[in-house]
Design a protein around this motif. Structure first.
Motif, PDB file in Angstrom:
ATOM      1  N   ILE A 211      18.505 -31.396 -16.319  1.00 43.84           N
ATOM      2  CA  ILE A 211      17.375 -32.301 -16.102  1.00 43.84           C
ATOM      3  C   ILE A 211      16.056 -31.587 -16.409  1.00 43.84           C
ATOM      4  O   ILE A 211      15.138 -32.170 -16.990  1.00 43.84           O
ATOM      5  CB  ILE A 211      17.390 -32.839 -14.659  1.00 43.84           C
ATOM      6  CG1 ILE A 211      18.622 -33.723 -14.449  1.00 43.84           C
ATOM      7  CG2 ILE A 211      16.117 -33.628 -14.362  1.00 43.84           C
ATOM      8  CD1 ILE A 211      18.873 -34.081 -13.001  1.00 43.84           C
ATOM      9  N   GLY A 215      15.509 -33.906 -19.181  1.00 45.45           N
ATOM     10  CA  GLY A 215      15.217 -35.128 -18.452  1.00 45.45           C
ATOM     11  C   GLY A 215      13.819 -35.665 -18.714  1.00 45.45           C
ATOM     12  O   GLY A 215      12.867 -34.916 -18.898  1.00 45.45           O
ATOM     13  N   TYR A 217      11.375 -39.477 -17.677  1.00 44.61           N
ATOM     14  CA  TYR A 217      11.340 -40.756 -16.975  1.00 44.61           C
ATOM     15  C   TYR A 217      10.688 -41.775 -17.895  1.00 44.61           C
ATOM     16  O   TYR A 217       9.561 -41.592 -18.354  1.00 44.61           O
ATOM     17  CB  TYR A 217      10.568 -40.620 -15.662  1.00 44.61           C
ATOM     18  CG  TYR A 217      11.251 -39.683 -14.696  1.00 44.61           C
ATOM     19  CD1 TYR A 217      12.195 -40.154 -13.798  1.00 44.61           C
ATOM     20  CD2 TYR A 217      10.986 -38.310 -14.714  1.00 44.61           C
ATOM     21  CE1 TYR A 217      12.853 -39.296 -12.927  1.00 44.61           C
ATOM     22  CE2 TYR A 217      11.630 -37.444 -13.852  1.00 44.61           C
ATOM     23  CZ  TYR A 217      12.570 -37.943 -12.960  1.00 44.61           C
ATOM     24  OH  TYR A 217      13.221 -37.083 -12.111  1.00 44.61           O
ATOM     25  N   LEU A 224      15.434 -42.061 -14.845  1.00 43.42           N
ATOM     26  CA  LEU A 224      15.728 -40.792 -15.511  1.00 43.42           C
ATOM     27  C   LEU A 224      16.582 -41.030 -16.738  1.00 43.42           C
ATOM     28  O   LEU A 224      17.603 -41.714 -16.684  1.00 43.42           O
ATOM     29  CB  LEU A 224      16.446 -39.854 -14.547  1.00 43.42           C
ATOM     30  CG  LEU A 224      16.910 -38.509 -15.119  1.00 43.42           C
ATOM     31  CD1 LEU A 224      15.714 -37.651 -15.510  1.00 43.42           C
ATOM     32  CD2 LEU A 224      17.785 -37.770 -14.110  1.00 43.42           C
ATOM     33  N   GLN A 225      16.159 -40.437 -17.852  1.00 44.76           N
ATOM     34  CA  GLN A 225      16.919 -40.533 -19.089  1.00 44.76           C
ATOM     35  C   GLN A 225      17.006 -39.160 -19.745  1.00 44.76           C
ATOM     36  O   GLN A 225      16.105 -38.339 -19.612  1.00 44.76           O
ATOM     37  CB  GLN A 225      16.254 -41.509 -20.068  1.00 44.76           C
ATOM     38  CG  GLN A 225      16.136 -42.927 -19.544  1.00 44.76           C
ATOM     39  CD  GLN A 225      15.490 -43.841 -20.568  1.00 44.76           C
ATOM     40  OE1 GLN A 225      16.055 -44.087 -21.631  1.00 44.76           O
ATOM     41  NE2 GLN A 225      14.304 -44.334 -20.257  1.00 44.76           N
ATOM     42  N   ILE A 226      18.092 -38.937 -20.436  1.00 44.50           N
ATOM     43  CA  ILE A 226      18.280 -37.725 -21.231  1.00 44.50           C
ATOM     44  C   ILE A 226      18.598 -38.182 -22.649  1.00 44.50           C
ATOM     45  O   ILE A 226      19.629 -38.808 -22.889  1.00 44.50           O
ATOM     46  CB  ILE A 226      19.418 -36.856 -20.668  1.00 44.50           C
ATOM     47  CG1 ILE A 226      19.028 -36.310 -19.293  1.00 44.50           C
ATOM     48  CG2 ILE A 226      19.753 -35.710 -21.626  1.00 44.50           C
ATOM     49  CD1 ILE A 226      20.140 -35.572 -18.578  1.00 44.50           C
ATOM     50  N   ARG A 260      21.557 -42.370 -19.070  1.00 42.30           N
ATOM     51  CA  ARG A 260      20.541 -43.103 -18.319  1.00 42.30           C
ATOM     52  C   ARG A 260      21.019 -43.332 -16.890  1.00 42.30           C
ATOM     53  O   ARG A 260      22.116 -43.823 -16.657  1.00 42.30           O
ATOM     54  CB  ARG A 260      20.242 -44.448 -18.985  1.00 42.30           C
ATOM     55  CG  ARG A 260      19.113 -45.255 -18.341  1.00 42.30           C
ATOM     56  CD  ARG A 260      18.901 -46.536 -19.129  1.00 42.30           C
ATOM     57  NE  ARG A 260      17.744 -47.277 -18.654  1.00 42.30           N
ATOM     58  CZ  ARG A 260      17.783 -48.177 -17.660  1.00 42.30           C
ATOM     59  NH1 ARG A 260      18.922 -48.405 -17.018  1.00 42.30           N
ATOM     60  NH2 ARG A 260      16.682 -48.804 -17.297  1.00 42.30           N
ATOM     61  N   THR A 266      18.498 -42.168 -10.042  1.00 38.98           N
ATOM     62  CA  THR A 266      17.249 -41.477 -10.390  1.00 38.98           C
ATOM     63  C   THR A 266      16.594 -40.897  -9.147  1.00 38.98           C
ATOM     64  O   THR A 266      16.133 -39.743  -9.149  1.00 38.98           O
ATOM     65  CB  THR A 266      16.278 -42.449 -11.084  1.00 38.98           C
ATOM     66  OG1 THR A 266      16.825 -42.820 -12.352  1.00 38.98           O
ATOM     67  CG2 THR A 266      14.920 -41.794 -11.305  1.00 38.98           C
ATOM     68  N   THR A 270      16.116 -36.956  -8.644  1.00 34.77           N
ATOM     69  CA  THR A 270      14.739 -36.468  -8.555  1.00 34.77           C
ATOM     70  C   THR A 270      14.567 -35.594  -7.323  1.00 34.77           C
ATOM     71  O   THR A 270      13.877 -34.559  -7.367  1.00 34.77           O
ATOM     72  CB  THR A 270      13.755 -37.652  -8.508  1.00 34.77           C
ATOM     73  OG1 THR A 270      13.897 -38.421  -9.707  1.00 34.77           O
ATOM     74  CG2 THR A 270      12.321 -37.162  -8.404  1.00 34.77           C
ATOM     75  N   HIS A 273      15.920 -32.307  -8.278  1.00 30.76           N
ATOM     76  CA  HIS A 273      15.102 -31.581  -9.232  1.00 30.76           C
ATOM     77  C   HIS A 273      13.794 -31.087  -8.638  1.00 30.76           C
ATOM     78  O   HIS A 273      13.185 -30.148  -9.151  1.00 30.76           O
ATOM     79  CB  HIS A 273      14.831 -32.443 -10.467  1.00 30.76           C
ATOM     80  CG  HIS A 273      14.275 -31.669 -11.609  1.00 30.76           C
ATOM     81  ND1 HIS A 273      13.087 -31.954 -12.212  1.00 30.76           N
ATOM     82  CD2 HIS A 273      14.768 -30.577 -12.258  1.00 30.76           C
ATOM     83  CE1 HIS A 273      12.860 -31.083 -13.173  1.00 30.76           C
ATOM     84  NE2 HIS A 273      13.858 -30.244 -13.225  1.00 30.76           N
TER      85      HIS A 273
END
Length: 284
Positions: A211, A215, A217, A224-226, A260, A266, A270, A273
């Motif tokens: 992330i 990662g 947003y 959260l998306q990668i 996603r 998310t 978060t 993270h």
């Protein structure tokens, strides 16, 4: 719960030895076993020099002389000893070392590389959060008593950190534990089984680093998306499954070019993270 099939030692010392190319040997692990046999014989016969000892172990004197008389050793033996001394051969994954090794593995997948020739690892910093990225990377390296330096680049690409010493041994350890070597677009990618089936803190450390490096947003929902267009969908499915397991809330989905998380996932990821990396490594 950890998968019972996970190896006791990550990486396997035999696999580490086999990253070396030794002239005249099909299997470099044979050199490790020979060296150990010679050292045991030398301890049992302390008065024998290499000539006499070669007859005891039935090996050419030319092969063992440097080992017995000059303190020499084959490259794989030196690598295993160095890895053991630094704690890179992790025998208990549910430890700070196990989590830190997972974090470094994740860094190679998400923001680094390992050279195909000498296995030197390069760790790129996140361009939007370089100071935090550098702090996190140094935290991981410090677990193994490794110092890092900036790798000077003139191509305008992301800043990289590299180990000041024993970099090749670190890279070999990461590679044999399942980190990709060379260009990731040309390499079949798979999250290693010892991470997918490993302890919670190993999975959380891998997720934290991924992330950190990949990662973002986005969208109206701010989820959260990668985004990774160069990864196979199977890898993204595994990554989504891992992140969903770590989140323990909501759903994480995968497609050909991204992963996603929904809002509940998310929120949970978060929280992870935003923790201090030291807390994650400690199992918090």
């Amino acid at each position: 719960m950890p998968d019972a099939s996970v190896a006791d030692t990550v990486p396997d010392p035999r696999a580490l030895a086999r990253t070396y190319d030794l002239r005249g040997r099909d299997d470099p692990w044979d050199a490790v076993e020979e060296y150990r046999r010679v050292m045991r014989a030398a301890a049992d016969h302390p008065d024998k020099k290499s000539h006499a000892l070669s007859k005891v172990v039935d090996l050419p004197r030319s092969r063992i002389r440097a080992w017995v008389e000059d303190g020499g050793m084959p490259g794989p033996v030196r690598a295993i000893r160095t890895a053991e001394a630094r704690g890179l051969l992790v025998r208990n994954l549910d430890t700070t070392a196990g989590a830190a090794f997972a974090g470094l593995t994740a860094w190679v997948f998400s923001g680094g590389s390992i050279r195909t020739d000498y296995y030197d690892p390069y760790f790129a910093l996140n361009g939007t959060r370089p100071e935090q990225s550098q702090t996190d990377l140094q935290t991981l390296a410090a677990v193994f008593d490794l110092d890092l330096r900036v790798n000077d680049r003139e191509d305008g690409r992301a800043t990289e950190l590299v180990p000041t010493e024993d970099g090749s041994i670190l890279g070999r350890c990461l590679a044999t534990a399942g980190a990709p070597i060379g260009n990731k677009t040309d390499t079949p990618l798979q999250i290693p089984p010892w991470i997918k089936g490993g302890p919670t803190r190993v999975q959380r450390a891998f997720a934290y680093v991924y992330i950190t490096n990949r990662g973002a947003y986005g969208g109206d929902a701010g989820v959260l998306q990668i985004q990774e267009s160069s990864r196979p969908k199977g890898f993204h499915r595994d990554l989504a499954t891992l992140l969903e397991t770590v989140a323990a809330a909501g759903t994480v989905t995968a497609s050909a070019d991204h992963v996603r998380a929904d809002r509940p996932a998310t929120k949970a990821l978060t929280v992870l993270h935003e923790m201090e990396l030291e807390t994650v490594l400690a199992g918090g």
